[in-house]
Design a protein around this motif. Structure first.
Motif, PDB file in Angstrom:
ATOM      1  N   ALA A  98       0.861  -1.185   0.000  1.00 33.15           N
ATOM      2  CA  ALA A  98       0.000   0.000   0.000  1.00 33.15           C
ATOM      3  C   ALA A  98       0.890   1.225   0.000  1.00 33.15           C
ATOM      4  N   ARG A  99       0.404   2.303  -0.646  1.00 37.72           N
ATOM      5  CA  ARG A  99       1.216   3.517  -0.657  1.00 37.72           C
ATOM      6  C   ARG A  99       0.322   4.748  -0.696  1.00 37.72           C
ATOM      7  N   GLU A 100       0.742   5.781   0.004  1.00 38.54           N
ATOM      8  CA  GLU A 100       0.105   7.099  -0.077  1.00 38.54           C
ATOM      9  C   GLU A 100       1.245   8.104  -0.177  1.00 38.54           C
ATOM     10  N   THR A 101       0.959   9.298  -0.706  1.00 36.26           N
ATOM     11  CA  THR A 101       2.004  10.314  -0.807  1.00 36.26           C
ATOM     12  C   THR A 101       1.567  11.574  -0.085  1.00 36.26           C
ATOM     13  N   VAL A 102       2.444  12.066   0.794  1.00 33.05           N
ATOM     14  CA  VAL A 102       2.161  13.334   1.449  1.00 33.05           C
ATOM     15  C   VAL A 102       2.679  14.413   0.502  1.00 33.05           C
ATOM     16  N   ARG A 103       1.775  15.289   0.015  1.00 27.90           N
ATOM     17  CA  ARG A 103       2.200  16.239  -1.018  1.00 27.90           C
ATOM     18  C   ARG A 103       3.128  17.299  -0.416  1.00 27.90           C
ATOM     19  N   ALA A 104       3.912  17.920  -1.319  1.00 28.12           N
ATOM     20  CA  ALA A 104       4.902  18.896  -0.872  1.00 28.12           C
ATOM     21  C   ALA A 104       4.250  20.246  -0.622  1.00 28.12           C
ATOM     22  N   LEU A 105       4.813  20.991   0.305  1.00 26.95           N
ATOM     23  CA  LEU A 105       4.415  22.383   0.495  1.00 26.95           C
ATOM     24  C   LEU A 105       5.011  23.165  -0.674  1.00 26.95           C
ATOM     25  N   ARG A 106       4.307  24.141  -1.206  1.00 27.47           N
ATOM     26  CA  ARG A 106       4.885  24.871  -2.324  1.00 27.47           C
ATOM     27  C   ARG A 106       5.202  26.290  -1.887  1.00 27.47           C
ATOM     28  N   LYS A 107       6.469  26.631  -1.952  1.00 25.43           N
ATOM     29  CA  LYS A 107       6.866  27.976  -1.585  1.00 25.43           C
ATOM     30  C   LYS A 107       6.853  28.804  -2.873  1.00 25.43           C
ATOM     31  N   ASP A 108       6.260  29.977  -2.812  1.00 25.75           N
ATOM     32  CA  ASP A 108       6.163  30.795  -4.025  1.00 25.75           C
ATOM     33  C   ASP A 108       7.481  31.539  -4.238  1.00 25.75           C
ATOM     34  N   VAL A 109       8.374  30.946  -5.059  1.00 26.60           N
ATOM     35  CA  VAL A 109       9.692  31.575  -5.257  1.00 26.60           C
ATOM     36  C   VAL A 109       9.641  32.728  -6.252  1.00 26.60           C
ATOM     37  N   THR A 110       8.516  32.806  -6.997  1.00 30.32           N
ATOM     38  CA  THR A 110       8.469  33.868  -8.018  1.00 30.32           C
ATOM     39  C   THR A 110       7.825  35.137  -7.481  1.00 30.32           C
ATOM     40  N   ALA A 111       7.538  35.180  -6.200  1.00 28.49           N
ATOM     41  CA  ALA A 111       6.809  36.327  -5.639  1.00 28.49           C
ATOM     42  C   ALA A 111       7.585  37.631  -5.839  1.00 28.49           C
ATOM     43  N   LYS A 112       8.939  37.540  -5.869  1.00 28.11           N
ATOM     44  CA  LYS A 112       9.707  38.789  -5.943  1.00 28.11           C
ATOM     45  C   LYS A 112       9.876  39.314  -7.376  1.00 28.11           C
ATOM     46  N   CYS A 113       9.365  38.543  -8.392  1.00 34.61           N
ATOM     47  CA  CYS A 113       9.496  38.992  -9.776  1.00 34.61           C
ATOM     48  C   CYS A 113       8.299  39.861 -10.165  1.00 34.61           C
ATOM     49  N   TYR A 114       8.542  41.134 -10.413  1.00 31.16           N
ATOM     50  CA  TYR A 114       7.469  41.983 -10.949  1.00 31.16           C
ATOM     51  C   TYR A 114       7.728  42.169 -12.424  1.00 31.16           C
ATOM     52  N   GLY A 115       6.840  41.673 -13.279  1.00 27.13           N
ATOM     53  CA  GLY A 115       7.005  41.878 -14.726  1.00 27.13           C
ATOM     54  C   GLY A 115       8.312  41.291 -15.243  1.00 27.13           C
ATOM     55  N   GLY A 116       8.858  41.904 -16.298  1.00 20.33           N
ATOM     56  CA  GLY A 116      10.119  41.421 -16.864  1.00 20.33           C
ATOM     57  C   GLY A 116       9.896  40.188 -17.720  1.00 20.33           C
ATOM     58  N   ASP A 117      10.977  39.568 -18.099  1.00 18.49           N
ATOM     59  CA  ASP A 117      10.927  38.437 -19.007  1.00 18.49           C
ATOM     60  C   ASP A 117      10.473  37.165 -18.275  1.00 18.49           C
ATOM     61  N   ALA A 118       9.685  36.312 -18.964  1.00 16.63           N
ATOM     62  CA  ALA A 118       9.178  35.070 -18.365  1.00 16.63           C
ATOM     63  C   ALA A 118      10.311  34.116 -18.007  1.00 16.63           C
ATOM     64  N   THR A 119      11.476  34.251 -18.712  1.00 10.17           N
ATOM     65  CA  THR A 119      12.587  33.328 -18.427  1.00 10.17           C
ATOM     66  C   THR A 119      13.103  33.498 -17.002  1.00 10.17           C
ATOM     67  N   ARG A 120      12.972  34.713 -16.466  1.00 13.89           N
ATOM     68  CA  ARG A 120      13.422  34.909 -15.066  1.00 13.89           C
ATOM     69  C   ARG A 120      12.647  33.989 -14.129  1.00 13.89           C
ATOM     70  N   LYS A 121      11.303  33.956 -14.336  1.00 16.50           N
ATOM     71  CA  LYS A 121      10.468  33.109 -13.477  1.00 16.50           C
ATOM     72  C   LYS A 121      10.813  31.641 -13.688  1.00 16.50           C
ATOM     73  N   ARG A 122      10.979  31.278 -14.983  1.00 12.21           N
ATOM     74  CA  ARG A 122      11.224  29.860 -15.263  1.00 12.21           C
ATOM     75  C   ARG A 122      12.523  29.413 -14.600  1.00 12.21           C
ATOM     76  N   LYS A 123      13.519  30.287 -14.648  1.00 13.53           N
ATOM     77  CA  LYS A 123      14.822  29.959 -14.066  1.00 13.53           C
ATOM     78  C   LYS A 123      14.663  29.655 -12.561  1.00 13.53           C
ATOM     79  N   LEU A 124      13.880  30.518 -11.873  1.00 15.03           N
ATOM     80  CA  LEU A 124      13.673  30.308 -10.436  1.00 15.03           C
ATOM     81  C   LEU A 124      12.923  29.000 -10.164  1.00 15.03           C
ATOM     82  N   LEU A 125      11.906  28.708 -10.991  1.00 11.14           N
ATOM     83  CA  LEU A 125      11.136  27.486 -10.782  1.00 11.14           C
ATOM     84  C   LEU A 125      11.988  26.244 -11.029  1.00 11.14           C
ATOM     85  N   GLU A 126      12.853  26.321 -12.071  1.00  9.23           N
ATOM     86  CA  GLU A 126      13.736  25.181 -12.351  1.00  9.23           C
ATOM     87  C   GLU A 126      14.668  24.935 -11.167  1.00  9.23           C
TER      88      GLU A 126
END
Length: 601
Positions: A543-571
């Motif tokens: 039997a198996r269950e998964t406790v899901r991860a907490l998600r910290k919003d790392v992109t909160a400090k990005c205002y506008g700008g290029d989408a690659t900045r956000k993607r880089k942080l998420l990666e």
């Protein structure tokens, strides 16, 4: 003070099911004979432990000596032994009965005969007792004394036509109980001139006096400063104090045949005094020792660990102190990867376990965590040797095991007809085998053979809840039988949690495993990475269950700008989580352990 004449002594115990009023009757007898002054009288005089008063149950057998002036003008010495009614303390009952010649059988006139009543009556009959039936609570509107008298005759086979009708609460008819004790119960036998022979009924530790020993004199006399020999341990002592209980200790000079009293003799530990041992005179020993009792065998094992590792020494000291007064409680040290250092403890049953835990928490202020209760398994190896296993963690390699034997019990359950279906289903679910089913008055009496492993978990709680508290249950261990048992481990983030591993029957392993992982999924708080919770048998995950991860919003400090900045942080976050999951340590809170172990089906 000379010894009393044998024909004026009566030794008796009160036996009954839980809550049928033994302790209240004892209170009334003590009150009526003027043993305790009116201003000192409290409810449950003989129950000295705080837990006993609170739960209204008797745990330790207690003794008191009453003096009663009967209608025939003679003064009688009555020694009363108040015994526990609960199944876990049956051995306390058996040794109290060995010190008496007769018993009062107290039956609730509204409830009738219960499972425990039967068990305790059989103990008394085995001890060769004369039994006087007493119907209590006859003042209740629901009381049906005539029906209960018939029930006593049908089920137990005792003549109950002359049963004494009383209400222990109001004191109605209690005088007749005293008369019945004097007229119906036999006086003790014994020879004052013979060498001393006394039965060691009980012993406990007193902070001021050392070990206090409760004795019943069979032959001969016991005096102060007499040198005595304990035949079982071959130890020699000199008596310092001798006396009787009128609940408080009262010193006397001599105890003669048939009397029950206490002695102290500078004994250091309760372990030095074996219950059921024979005490005799050092110079003039008696020819042979009394039969004694079988030592109490622990049935249920469970690990106790301090929540705070710094309390380990306090826990050890507290257990040693409890062990002083409770010889049936045993413990040894063990360590666990998840819980640190603690103790593996043996108990007589679940109530005993609960009471010890509660006393440790209450009297010593300890925060404890208990692992799943388990029983003793006997494992037959292919090499032919047989080993006993108390803890599922110690299970040897399955390829070397020929068979695993588990303890089975014979359970007697009395239940009102309405709940019979649910009770039978519960027994069936717990791999029970029906032995007998018949009717006792309006109630059904089911006799089942059940594996103890299934009972120790939460059988009693389930039984009480499906029968709304009306069913009563009593059991005795019968034998060991081979079963198809497997060890189920629980893995959290691919690490086995040894405190949660248990032995289960193969047919029920998946149900148990699934229930366990679902429960843990709710109980383990989310971390910054995913946590798999798995139940496994050997290498196979069931039997198996998964406790899901907490998600910290790392992109909160990005205002506008290029989408690659956000993607880089998420990666970057994703890579970090992956790394974390390899090294992440999972915190399993204390409550999760306790809740996971209290599993319902």
């Amino acid at each position: 003070m000379s010894t009393h004449r044998l024909e004026n002594i009566r030794n008796f115990s009160i036996i009954a099911h839980i809550d049928h009023g033994k302790s209240t009757l004892a209170d009334r007898l003590i009150q009526m004979t003027g043993t305790v002054a009116a201003r000192d009288m409290v409810e449950q005089v003989l129950d000295s432990m705080e837990i006993e008063r609170e739960r209204g149950i008797t745990i330790k057998a207690q003794t008191v000596r009453l003096e009663y002036k009967a209608n025939d003008g003679k003064t009688y010495i009555l020694n009363l032994m108040d015994t526990p009614g609960h199944v876990d303390f049956a051995y306390e009952v058996s040794r109290s009965l060995a010190a008496c010649e007769g018993s009062l059988l107290v039956v609730d006139a509204s409830q009738g005969v219960e499972a425990q009543t039967l068990a305790n009556v059989y103990h008394a009959l085995d001890a060769g007792h004369e039994i006087v039936p007493v119907l209590n609570k006859v003042d209740l509107p629901a009381a049906e004394p005539e029906r209960v008298k018939e029930q006593i005759e049908d089920v137990i086979g005792l003549d109950a036509q002359d049963a004494v009708l009383i209400s222990a609460k109001t004191g109605l008819g209690v005088e007749n109980v005293l008369e019945a004790i004097v007229t119906h119960l036999p006086p003790p036998q014994g020879d004052a001139e013979a060498p001393l022979k006394a039965l060691l009924v009980d012993s406990w530790y007193d902070a001021y006096l050392g070990v206090v020993v409760l004795v019943r004199i069979i032959d001969g006399t016991m005096k102060k400063h007499q040198k005595i020999l304990m035949m079982g341990t071959n130890a020699h002592y000199e008596i310092d104090r001798i006396g009787v209980f009128r609940p408080k200790m009262l010193d006397t000079e001599v105890l003669g045949p048939g009397e029950v009293g206490f002695i102290t003799a500078q004994i250091k530990q309760v372990a030095d005094t074996r219950v059921g041992d024979t005490i005799t005179d050092e110079k003039r020993p008696c020819a042979q020792a009394l039969a004694g009792f079988k030592p109490a065998q622990p049935v249920v094992f469970c690990g106790l660990f301090p929540v705070d590792a710094a309390q380990f020494d306090d826990l050890r000291a507290a257990m040693a102190r409890l062990r002083l007064n409770d010889a049936s409680f045993s413990f040894e040290m063990e360590s666990s990867a998840a819980l640190g250092f603690g103790f593996r403890c043996g108990f007589l049953g679940l109530l005993h376990l609960e009471i010890i835990q509660e006393r440790l928490a209450r009297e010593f202020n300890l925060d404890l965590i208990a692992t799943a209760p388990s029983v003793i398994y006997k494992i037959l190896m292919r090499s032919g040797e047989e080993i006993e296993m108390h803890n599922p963690v110690d299970m040897p390699d399955p390829t070397r095991i020929e068979e695993i034997r588990e303890p089975w019990i014979r359970a007697t359950i009395l239940t009102p007809d309405d709940y019979l279906g649910a009770v039978l289903k519960l027994c069936q679910d717990r791999r029970g085998v029906q032995v007998d089913l018949n009717y006792v008055g309006k109630r059904a009496m089911a006799v089942y053979d059940l594996p103890l492993n299934e009972v120790v978990f939460d059988f009693y709680d389930r039984l009480k809840s499906i029968s709304k508290g009306y069913a009563s249950f009593d059991y005795a261990i019968t034998d060991y039988r081979a079963g198809y048992l497997v060890k189920m481990s629980i893995l959290v983030n691919a690490e086995p949690v040894d405190a949660l591993s248990m032995l289960v029957h193969r047919d029920r392993a998946e149900l148990r495993g699934r229930a366990m992982v679902e429960k843990l999924k709710e109980l383990i708080p989310p971390h910054l990475f995913q946590i798999p919770v798995q139940a496994a048998i050997g290498g196979k995950i069931i039997a198996r269950e998964t406790v899901r991860a907490l998600r910290k919003d790392v992109t909160a400090k990005c205002y506008g700008g290029d989408a690659t900045r956000k993607r880089k942080l998420l990666e970057k976050q994703k890579a970090g989580k992956k790394r974390m999951r390899q090294f992440g340590k999972v915190e399993i809170p204390q409550e999760a352990f306790i809740a996971a172990l209290k599993m319902d089906d």
